[in-house]
Design an enzyme around this catalytic site. Structure first.
Site, PDB file in Angstrom:
ATOM      1  N   SER A  18       0.800  -1.226   0.000  1.00  0.00           N
ATOM      2  CA  SER A  18       0.000   0.000   0.000  1.00  0.00           C
ATOM      3  C   SER A  18       0.830   1.272   0.000  1.00  0.00           C
ATOM      4  O   SER A  18       0.346   2.333  -0.419  1.00  0.00           O
ATOM      5  CB  SER A  18      -0.934   0.013   1.215  1.00  0.00           C
ATOM      6  OG  SER A  18      -0.214  -0.168   2.419  1.00  0.00           O
ATOM      7  N   ASP A  47      -3.303   8.153   7.848  1.00  0.00           N
ATOM      8  CA  ASP A  47      -4.242   7.317   8.606  1.00  0.00           C
ATOM      9  C   ASP A  47      -3.435   6.615   9.700  1.00  0.00           C
ATOM     10  O   ASP A  47      -2.371   7.101  10.087  1.00  0.00           O
ATOM     11  CB  ASP A  47      -5.001   6.350   7.694  1.00  0.00           C
ATOM     12  CG  ASP A  47      -4.078   5.459   6.858  1.00  0.00           C
ATOM     13  OD1 ASP A  47      -2.939   5.197   7.312  1.00  0.00           O
ATOM     14  OD2 ASP A  47      -4.483   5.022   5.766  1.00  0.00           O
ATOM     15  N   HIS A  79      -0.435   4.659   7.165  1.00  0.00           N
ATOM     16  CA  HIS A  79       0.200   5.240   5.986  1.00  0.00           C
ATOM     17  C   HIS A  79       0.557   6.711   6.165  1.00  0.00           C
ATOM     18  O   HIS A  79      -0.130   7.447   6.865  1.00  0.00           O
ATOM     19  CB  HIS A  79      -0.722   5.066   4.774  1.00  0.00           C
ATOM     20  CG  HIS A  79      -1.149   3.652   4.578  1.00  0.00           C
ATOM     21  ND1 HIS A  79      -2.381   3.170   5.007  1.00  0.00           N
ATOM     22  CD2 HIS A  79      -0.497   2.596   4.036  1.00  0.00           C
ATOM     23  CE1 HIS A  79      -2.470   1.889   4.725  1.00  0.00           C
ATOM     24  NE2 HIS A  79      -1.351   1.517   4.133  1.00  0.00           N
TER      25      HIS A  79
END
Length: 347
Positions: free
Chosen positions: A38, A316, A319
């Site tokens: 991610s 978040d 990340h």
């Protein structure tokens, strides 16, 4: 210490300015391929049956194209590298791409993807490192990209974080933390990593930047679950140290034993200190900028976000913000946190 940090920052900006002046002459590599999780994903998970996707607001709040599937408020690290390499556009995600686009580069990264096939299985679909390399081989063969061209391309990889976050430090449904010590687990992961890098090398990869794992114990998620909500989870950070050490040794092994290999290791761990963050203008290092519901790690849809995103390290609960991504990418490009080559020198 402060003076040392100031000099280091001056070096970053000076080296980056020089590199950018060089880049201004034109696109520095014929193509750029991205692999990973991610941290690098830019939309490959959007149509997968998975909870690891972020094609909704407030993700992309600072990106001109809005929510694209990037796990950030704006650009990610490969986006900044593409800019520094003077590509005319960002590297497109593999999902939905045409074979023709393989001639300039594709992003194969997938949120929740890991080195191990089982990693993140509780989240649903994801594209593992092994499958990403298979996709790359198929796409470049279909597009008939010549091996000689592929040897001139840039490759960046960020993989391994989920093998800790969504496997080793998540007891159910995984048993790896009962089977392996920190060192044993790192050794196992690197054995897999070595075989996958060999596969990439066989396909044509020669200029490869391998990103290590950051201090996962300092993410808001791990502070809450393993740090008692008070500070960085020491044991989590301790666990990834042997992985990074072995990965750096693996890079040296390829440079020594594989003809024409020009691999480099990007250190994502060492620069994560309070002093470094403060010097770079980051004021909030342990909380998310967006609203994250209790027990979750991704931003809640259409909920409030912090006023000054530039001051936050994390977007978040896992990340990083665009501001953090920019610092990491520029440092790697200039060579401040990459060994033995800067990404600029790979080109």
């Amino acid at each position: 210490m402060a003076e040392k940090m100031f000099k280091a920052l001056l070096f970053v900006f000076a080296a980056t300015a020089f590199a950018m002046a060089e880049v201004a002459r034109g696109q520095r590599v014929p193509c750029y391929f991205v692999f990973g999780d991610s941290v690098f994903d830019n939309g490959n998970n959007n149509d997968l049956n998975t909870s690891a996707k972020v094609n909704y607001s407030p993700y992309g709040i600072g990106f001109t194209r809005g929510p694209t599937g990037r796990f950030s408020d704006g650009r990610n690290i490969p986006d900044f590298i593409a800019e520094l390499m003077r590509f005319s556009d960002y590297i497109p995600p593999f999902t939905g791409a045409s074979p023709e686009q393989a001639h300039t580069g594709l992003n194969y990264a997938s949120g929740a993807g890991g080195i191990l096939e089982e990693t993140s299985q509780h989240l649903g679909d994801r594209i593992s490192f092994k499958r990403q390399i298979k996709n790359h081989r198929t796409m470049t063969m279909t597009a008939k990209v010549s091996p000689e061209k592929l040897k001139k391309c840039l490759y960046t990889i960020h993989i391994g974080s989920n093998d800790y976050l969504n496997n080793y430090f998540m007891p159910a449904p995984y048993i790896t933390n009962r089977k392996y010590t920190y060192d044993q687990y790192a050794d196992s992961l690197i054995r897999h990593y070595r075989s996958y890098l060999k596969s990439l090398y066989v396909v044509g990869a020669r200029k490869v930047a391998v990103f290590g794992i950051s201090k996962l114990g300092c993410t808001p998620r791990m502070i809450a679950s393993h740090g008692g909500g008070q500070g960085c989870a020491t044991e989590v950070n301790k666990a990834v140290v042997p992985f990074n050490k072995n990965l750096r040794a693996l890079v040296n092994e390829f440079n020594t034993n594989f003809r024409d290999a020009k691999f480099t290791f990007v250190d994502m761990y060492s620069g994560q200190s309070p002093l470094a963050y403060a010097a770079l203008g980051f004021m909030v290092t342990n909380k998310s900028c967006c609203t994250v519901e209790p027990g979750q790690e991704l931003c809640a849809a259409n909920k409030p976000v912090c006023t000054f995103r530039r001051r936050y390290v994390y977007w978040d609960n896992v990340h990083s913000t665009e501001a953090t991504n920019k610092v990491v990418a520029k440092a790697a490009f200039a060579g401040l946190n990459s060994f033995p080559y800067s990404i600029a020198l790979l080109a």
